[in-house]
Design an enzyme around this catalytic site. Structure first.
Site, PDB file in Angstrom:
ATOM      1  N   TRP A 361       0.825  -1.210   0.000  1.00 29.07           N
ATOM      2  CA  TRP A 361       0.000   0.000   0.000  1.00 29.07           C
ATOM      3  C   TRP A 361       0.861   1.262   0.000  1.00 29.07           C
ATOM      4  CZ3 TRP A 361      -1.279   3.121   4.675  1.00 29.07           C
ATOM      5  CH2 TRP A 361      -0.384   2.891   5.729  1.00 29.07           C
ATOM      6  N   ASP A 362       2.137   1.107   0.370  1.00 28.40           N
ATOM      7  CA  ASP A 362       3.068   2.238   0.350  1.00 28.40           C
ATOM      8  C   ASP A 362       2.940   3.037  -0.941  1.00 28.40           C
ATOM      9  OD1 ASP A 362       3.974  -0.007   1.824  1.00 28.40           O
ATOM     10  OD2 ASP A 362       6.030   0.727   1.836  1.00 28.40           O
ATOM     11  N   GLU A 488       1.205  -2.103  12.299  1.00 28.74           N
ATOM     12  CA  GLU A 488       1.527  -3.534  12.252  1.00 28.74           C
ATOM     13  C   GLU A 488       1.670  -4.150  13.637  1.00 28.74           C
ATOM     14  OE1 GLU A 488       4.681  -4.225   9.471  1.00 28.74           O
ATOM     15  OE2 GLU A 488       3.511  -3.403   7.828  1.00 28.74           O
ATOM     16  N   GLN A 593       3.278   2.425  13.925  1.00 29.69           N
ATOM     17  CA  GLN A 593       3.333   3.479  12.925  1.00 29.69           C
ATOM     18  C   GLN A 593       2.006   4.213  12.889  1.00 29.69           C
ATOM     19  OE1 GLN A 593       3.179  -0.166  10.391  1.00 29.69           O
ATOM     20  NE2 GLN A 593       2.936   1.393   8.833  1.00 29.69           N
TER      21      GLN A 593
END
Lengths: 784, 784
Positions: A361-362, A488, A593
């Site tokens: 998805w980055d 995550e 994150q």
């Protein structure tokens, strides 16, 4: 953290003036050249020593079985790993029978530089061999941004002090030995002897190799030709073997004489085309390039980049490292996407084998937003690639018992390659991230044809996924249970706020766009009832809130969980995933994150200013930033809620992620999303860029150390330049029709004749939030 | 479902009068003999045809690496798989050079019977060879419950109608070929050629083999000797090879003559002892057994079982199948645990390789409660085995960042072998299940020495685990987040009610027992503060309740989830885990097996009668019973809340799980916990047995079809017989001091002189709850 004192701080160049073999692998990533189709790590011309040899072709992978200790329904059976293809960078040099190897003899001078305007990686060394022969070698290397199959190297040898007999071996080498990986799950799987020789040929100063990958059956062709300038006595011969093509040049050089070898390389690959067809394809590309010659190739490279910088440059006064880093970042982000054309943009670009060469998805959430404002055509290409994988995503959804499209968490071809479903298949937000990228691209680039032809279908199929994934509870709320958000260190939770808000946007956008293109919508089987169902799910989306704490939980019940014992966690226990089991991370309040904080960036409209400030402070105290994707988003929201010094710290963390090797894995490739984050932190952070209902808005404010920030943006096929000083912000339109813009929420207009000048926002000082013990970002105070 | 019309319904025997090769593998499980140390599947004497050959020694396993597509911290690296050890059952027969094989020639009569009182598996066949020779073969087989290293076979051949030359080969065969497994994750891993020959020897009518497992380094010795009675011209020879020991007997039989071969077998294994020591150990056991002879071995087997049935028999009038099934079940439960002595009781006992031969929580929660009331010494042994694994469980807890002991989800040795943590490591309830078994055993058997020496430490180390796994939230509730309860279609949820209630009991019991043995507690490092912390966690345990629905959620938020679409699920999509991904099962309201309903059985004190009735009805509609562990618990609570007909249906499902092969995998071994569930459904269901603060309580009530139920129980070293008829319940104490008991909550007393006679409870008819579409239990109406 590794500091590289050898890297000079310069505005337009990354330059190394000493060779430190301990960080050779990192330097190979930093000096990597790519056009999004071909990727060459910055390995030394002579091949050895190396940190990690690497030559990549976007899309060339090998399959491997994914093993499971306990199998489960719907687990992907095959993984994909990027292949280190035939190395065509190699130019070995012998001086009187002694191989040029910097580990022997004496390296008198060493300099490598990557120029962001020329796109050339240049090298200049003076070396004395163990046999006391002295030589000066200059090389320059490019991977053409204009001709996507082509790369070239100019290699020049000059004797110092006395005559020299030299032998140059310019090679193509297949199946290089790659060093073995360790136990870190983020490292690539290492596959050996992947390329099976199909044919080889040579003649004059040319050679070509054709190979096939063993399991995935992809055919890879590479050819090289040379132009040689040197003493007339020089001799050239060519030979080829299954895994080796070699052109050998021998010359006797008197002082003042030079041997210059220009190597032209062409790559091609296909899973469908025949060997002869592919061989001819690379021969044609090679003929074109060698006919043009080095200078013309270098000129068109420079012109391509001039055009890019005219559309995309960022100037930062007051922090020279950030100035360099943002251009370094933009250069690499461009390299990753420039000519991907129908292929994914992997998390590491084509700079290394990290994460097996997979795209995540980055791409849509970090890389494409930058390219949307700087090189929008590449975004259309990248999203068309996603669109080309829709059949796989629809099949995957069906396999999972869902309707619509379930895009893969990690992939090269579009097939799901994640072997751990709680952090893979369950991270359904990727669908909304793709939809978000589609909406942003269409809005900013104004590409209605794309919206109609590609965008609507992607929005519709992702909206369908949400509709089947969620359900209305007895109170009428639309819940999305048991999915994984960006963080995550949490997984498989109910009503992850990021996911729900992004899905809400996805659903509403799908309905809006379908309404705009009724004929196309009908052809996609979208009827009024379905559009109403999408709108209904969006309207009733469950958005949990913790009244007692006055913050939004990252997911339902998150704020009831135990807070991680940060005080008992030592510095060497980060990243946590390598030292603690998932079960423990998942059930506690510890955030890898930006997750809710990312929702506040991408769905800022869903939060009040007070909520943003409270949420930011709450999650700051829990966020450990073991992911390179976090700092830039924290910079954006820190800037928005008024913590400008902290925002500057986070900007620097994103910007220096690879230059300072902050996560100790730059050796495996650059963190392309973090590089993109440098721009995001500046543009969305300090300039406050947000799209609001078809209008670009800004809320500029600068931290004390940054005295000027200027950004050029492509918006709706026009170029806009915004220049921010502590007191004044000036918007200038470089071309095109007048453009409405929002400055601190106030509508204004800018035209090519009349700039818009407004006061830069001021922020009252406030107490910055705290981070977990030992996880504060590095302070940026040293820079004045 | 496979019906076996060939099995006759008899009260004390399982008898087959036809041989159906299609269900041969199932029959091998049903006819398996074991003493908990040695396990022999009911393979035909001559070895072929077979469904699945199987000879097991409790604790003999092979290691294999557990592979992960994506590795994670704390994942177990090695798995363990039960080994099919040297087959010592084999007796091949040749008639005039033609091998006796039921697939050839003509099988005139066939009968196999397993007698629950004699413990013998007997076989009687008459066979005509393709060459028209007729023979009668009778064999009887036992695995000694008295001498745990010993097994024996009596094999008798008699010609029919004419003379016969016969050759008997009695063999030991190592490394048999085992059929490959399919893709079902519940199937065992198949490992090939596991046994490495160390030595072999033979002489007279004897042979012995010594092998070592390749990776786990366990040494396995087996020896056989024979007594032969036949015509004087018979000849005997012995030979041995690395993987084969063979004794060959040739005889010429005239009509009326018989050849009788009694084969004595002794097994031994060790990971520590030397080859010669092990060889001598089996030689000694063999000498003892062969000196006793067949008749004496069979007599002591019968005596052992007589004693067991005197303590444990259950009589059921009105449902002959259940009568047979409960004795079949008790027999196999006894076989699984009788002589395990320091080893685990695996989920399949020693009847097949299913689940890799692993032991789970099944043992403590289903098997040990039955043995606690019927063969309490075996329970002490089983719990002492768990206790012996405490060092591993403590090390595992430390690895997971916890204190106390984390017992493995699945294991042979005590090391965690689960390769999928959401359904393995996260199922921490196993610790409380073990604690519950300890408390029950101590209470019912009155074994204070065990409590002091073993029990307290196990309770304390499991209590410590809960204390570190849970935390107090801001409201002061003790929460246990992110764990997995019994229901395998949910995972990693907050405050699973079963887990929390069992942990509560665990914590409180640990404090109570520590208080009783202060010196021992001190030696275990338990101080007042720790005991107070346990009591505090127990007192403040979070017990979620859904006010709107008036039911307890299985775990927090469970009742907000989408209800599984049972109407869209077809019969062939069960078991769901083979047709739907975990992610989908986990996030919806669909229950594999009794979870909250099990909590209502084991922690009935935590629920009001109304709550039990409402909860039961709610979960009945969601429970699909893909697990064999479910029906018996549903029977217990159905009986308690007054649905006696439904309870009878569920009783039958548990009881016939293997006899009718309800889950289609009896071939891989018996469902020992489901077999135990037959007794549980009768004793805890219809007799209403519960322990309440040191007193056994009953609440008898019978469904219409069952006219009498009598159960003998061992309670506090006394034998109690309860006999229930529709109107009257009579308690008789067979031996020992008077015993207080509760009948329908009223305290009474029973002595050897004076029985206690009370009216049997009546239940008003009520509307039974419904099950998911297509998942209703089979109705028991056919039985009158």
């Amino acid at each position: 953290m590794i500091q590289h004192p050898a890297y000079l701080v310069e505005p337009w160049c990354l330059r190394e003036t000493e060779l430190d073999l301990d960080v050779l692998a990192q330097s190979e990533s930093l000096f990597a050249l790519s056009n999004g189709h071909i990727g060459w790590r910055g390995n030394l011309d002579e091949g050895e020593p190396y940190g990690l040899p690497g030559s990549y072709l976007n899309g060339v992978y090998e399959s491997r079985p994914l093993p499971y200790a306990e199998d489960g329904y719907g687990y992907p059976e095959a993984g994909q790993t990027v292949v280190n293809v035939t190395n065509a960078k190699l130019i070995r040099l012998l001086l009187d029978d002694q191989p040029f190897d910097v580990r022997s003899g004496e390296l008198r001078t060493h300099e490598r530089s990557l120029d962001f305007r020329s796109g050339l990686l240049e090298r200049h060394v003076e070396w004395v061999s163990p046999g006391r022969r002295s030589v000066r070698v200059r090389s320059a290397r490019l991977v053409s941004l204009v001709q996507r199959s082509v790369a070239a190297i100019a290699y020049e040898i000059e004797p110092i002090g006395g005559p020299l007999r030299v032998v140059v071996q310019s090679e193509l080498v297949a199946n290089e030995v790659v060093p073995a990986a360790g136990g870190d799950p983020r490292l690539p799987a290492v596959l050996e002897a992947l390329l099976c020789s199909e044919s080889h040929e040579c003649g004059d100063a040319r050679a070509a190799l054709l190979h096939t990958t063993v399991r995935s059956g992809q055919r890879v062709a590479v050819a090289m030709d040379h132009r040689i300038e040197g003493p007339s006595s020089s001799q050239v011969s060519a030979e080829s073997f299954p895994d080796l093509g070699r052109v050998t040049i021998t010359a006797a050089l008197e002082p003042g004489e030079r041997l210059r070898v220009v190597k032209f390389v062409a790559y091609g690959w296909s899973a469908d085309r025949s060997g002869p067809a592919l061989r001819d394809q690379v021969a044609a590309a090679l003929a074109g390039a060698s006919r043009m010659g080095w200078d013309a190739l270098a000129q068109e490279q420079h012109a391509y980049l001039d055009d890019f910088w005219n559309r995309a440059d960022v100037e930062v006064d007051g922090d020279a490292e950030i100035q360099q880093a943002v251009r370094f970042s933009l250069f690499h982000v461009l390299q990753a996407g420039a000519r991907a054309e129908g292929r994914a943009i992997p998390a590491k670009g084509l700079t290394g084998p990290g994460y097996d060469g997979h795209a995540f998805w980055d791409t849509e959430t970090y890389v494409l937003p930058v390219l949307t404002y700087t090189a929008p055509d590449t975004v259309a290409d990248a999203l068309r690639w996603r669109h080309s994988t829709l059949p796989m995503a629809k099949e995957r959804a069906r396999q999972l018992g869902l309707t619509g499209a379930a895009f893969p968490w990690r992939t090269i071809t579009g097939a799901e390659c994640s072997g751990y479903w709680p952090a893979g298949a369950a991270a359904f937000h990727i669908g909304a991230d793709i939809a978000d990228a589609v909406v942003r691209y269409v809005e900013v680039a104004g590409d209605e044809r794309f919206e109609r032809e590609v965008g609507l279908e992607m929005l519709a199929e992702t909206a369908r996924l949400w509709r089947s994934l969620g359900h209305h509870d007895t109170q009428g709320q639309f819940r999305i249970d048991g999915v994984t958000g960006p963080d995550e260190y949490s997984a498989v939770a109910d009503n992850n706020l990021y996911t729900n808000l992004m899905a809400q946007h996805n659903l509403a956008s799908a309905a809006d766009v379908a309404e705009r293109y009724p004929d196309r919508a009908r052809r996609l089987g979208i009827d009024d009832e379905e559009m109403a169902a999408w709108r209904d799910a969006a309207t009733t989306m469950c958005i949990p809130y913790d009244d007692a704490l006055g913050v939004h939980p990252q997911a339902e019940a998150f704020t009831s969980h135990e807070v991680w014992d940060f005080g008992a966690t030592s510095a060497d226990q980060y990243p946590l995933l390598l030292h603690f089991p998932y079960f423990d991370l998942y059930r506690k309040q510890v955030v890898n994150q930006a997750d809710l904080v990312l929702a506040m960036h991408l769905r800022g409209d869903a939060f009040t200013n007070d909520e943003k400030a409270r949420n930011f402070a709450y999650y700051e105290a829990l966020t450990v930033r073991d992911s390179s994707l976090s700092a830039c988003t924290q910079a954006v929201i820190a800037a928005e809620v008024g913590h400008l010094v902290l925002a500057h710290d986070y900007l620097a963390e994103a910007a220096l992620m690879d230059l300072d090797d902050l996560e100790h894995n730059t050796r495996d490739g650059l963190h392309v999303a973090a590089l993109a984050g440098t721009w995001i932190a500046l543009a969305a952070g300090f300039a406050g860029l947000r799209e609001r209902q078809g209008t670009s808005g800004f809320a500029p404010r600068l931290p004390v150390n940054i005295t000027r920030l200027a950004i050029t943006l492509s918006i709706r096929r026009r170029r806009l330049r915004i220049e921010i000083t502590p007191d004044t912000t000036t918007y200038r339109l470089i071309d095109g029709d007048p453009l409405p813009i929002l400055h601190d929420g106030q509508l204004g207009s800018v035209s090519t004749e009349i700039p818009l000048v407004r006061p830069t926002g001021k922020v009252p000082p406030s107490e910055p939030p705290t981070q977990p013990f030992g996880r504060e970002p590095l302070r940026r105070q040293t820079v004045k």
